[in-house]
Design an enzyme around this catalytic site. Structure first.
Site, mmCIF file in Angstrom:
data_model
loop_
_atom_site.group_PDB
_atom_site.id
_atom_site.type_symbol
_atom_site.label_atom_id
_atom_site.label_comp_id
_atom_site.label_asym_id
_atom_site.label_seq_id
_atom_site.Cartn_x
_atom_site.Cartn_y
_atom_site.Cartn_z
ATOM 1 C CE LYS A 1 -3.076 2.754 2.795
ATOM 2 N NZ LYS A 1 -3.903 2.903 3.995
ATOM 3 N N GLY B 1 -8.379 9.229 8.809
ATOM 4 C CA GLY B 1 -8.776 9.326 10.215
ATOM 5 C C GLY B 1 -9.814 10.380 10.518
ATOM 6 C CB ALA C 1 -8.151 7.592 3.665
ATOM 7 N N GLY C 2 -10.973 7.999 5.321
ATOM 8 C CA GLY C 2 -12.021 8.988 5.508
ATOM 9 C C GLY C 2 -13.386 8.439 5.863
ATOM 10 C CG ASN D 1 -6.803 1.393 11.193
ATOM 11 O OD1 ASN D 1 -5.619 1.232 10.990
ATOM 12 N ND2 ASN D 1 -7.307 1.097 12.374
ATOM 13 C CB THR D 2 -9.736 5.757 12.476
ATOM 14 O OG1 THR D 2 -8.396 5.866 12.001
ATOM 15 C CG2 THR D 2 -9.847 6.505 13.794
#
Lengths: 65, 257
Positions: free
Chosen positions: B96, B157, B184-185, B206-207
């Site tokens: 990645k 994040g 992301a986001g 992830n987050t």
């Protein structure tokens, strides 16, 4: 011989990268190493001779996103 | 199921491994998510330290594909070297690729990204580039050898969700045969569903999971909504209209007056 390992200064007698890892007790088949910005493969560590003021990076797996 | 660089994947949810309260919670979240790919990083090991080894064992025991990242790299040389080091540790050609261009937004440096992607593809890597939703950049990444694209939908994040749906829709339309992963986001399951309804192949999170009060339950929720969004896209979603349309037939309606 002055060496920078993961950003920290050391004064060690380590002829090769493998010697340095042993001296600093880096162990494990999950480590990756670079010297002066170049990957040094696991198989080449014993033959890779270190020089004064070399910059060594020793990385290992970490959580990431 | 999606195929990334010749490998068929069992899930449309890719999961990051950072920020979980404990290794046990991470393990449970991975299990409940059904993910087949987790992202991991590389960091400096302390002399005499064993942190990396413990994490390495945990990842191996998960039994899923590992997608190492170059998170935090701000230059081409840094990203390329990190990718090479990751390949040796994880014994995978997958990477990645992140080349960060801005400290506050963590926006990709798309110029460095294209350059690094070309170098890595030339060295046999299968590059998963974390990129913007810009079509021209996407073209350049494909020309550089990428076979998968990973556009952001909001800053890493931030949990803001898709900020530019038309751009994501255009990306799907312009690259119908390229596996597309939103990276992301994403903040909540409805965000993931929304991008899957556009026809994206997968979502990397992830987050939103790690930061939830119950990460494992949130991982399961995301898995369901991602599959639902994917199924809805292929079922053919109705386009909105300005005017009402009666759903009940007029024919046969009783006349009482």
């Amino acid at each position: 011989m002055k060496l920078t390992v993961n950003g920290e200064e050391h004064d060690l007698a380590a002829p090769t990268l493998a010697d340095l890892l042993a001296l600093l007790e880096f162990e494990g088949d999950w480590l990756a190493t670079a010297v002066n910005g170049e990957l040094i493969a696991r198989a080449d560590r014993a033959s890779h001779e270190l020089r004064d003021r070399d910059r060594v990076e020793v990385l290992s797996p970490m959580q990431g996103g | 199921m999606p195929v990334f660089y010749g490998t068929e994947i069992r899930s449309r949810l890719l999961l990051g491994t950072a920020r979980y309260p404990s290794p046990e919670v991470l393990t449970e979240a991975v299990r409940r998510s059904g993910t087949d790919i987790v992202t991991v990083s590389l960091r400096r090991e302390a002399a005499g330290g064993r942190q990396g080894g413990a994490f390495f064992e945990l990842i191996r025991e998960l039994g899923v594909h590992v997608l190492p990242n170059t998170a935090g790299c701000h230059s081409v040389s840094e990203a390329v070297l990190t990718a090479k080091m990751a390949r040796e540790v994880f014994a995978t050609d997958w990477i990645k690729l992140e080349v960060i261009g801005h400290h506050d937004t963590l926006q990709p440096d798309v110029f460095g990204l294209v350059e690094a992607a070309g170098i890595l593809a030339g060295e046999g890597f299968n590059v998963f580039p974390y990129t913007t939703d810009d079509l021209v950049v996407a073209e350049r990444l494909l020309e550089a050898g990428c076979q998968v694209l990973m556009p952001w939908c909001a800053p890493i994040g931030s949990a803001m969700g898709p900020q530019n749906m038309p751009a994501l829709r255009a990306m799907r339309a312009h690259f119908p045969d390229v596996p597309l992963i939103v990276d992301a986001g994403i903040g909540r399951p409805s965000h993931a569903s929304a991008v899957m309804e556009l026809g994206f192949d997968a979502v990397l999170l992830n987050t939103a999971v790690a930061g939830a009060a119950d990460p494992a339950a949130m991982a399961a929720a995301f898995a369901k909504t991602i599959d639902a969004g994917h199924a809805a896209y292929h079922a053919g979603i109705l386009e909105p209209r300005d005017m009402a349309v009666p759903s009940t037939p007029i024919i046969g309606k009783a006349v009482f007056t």
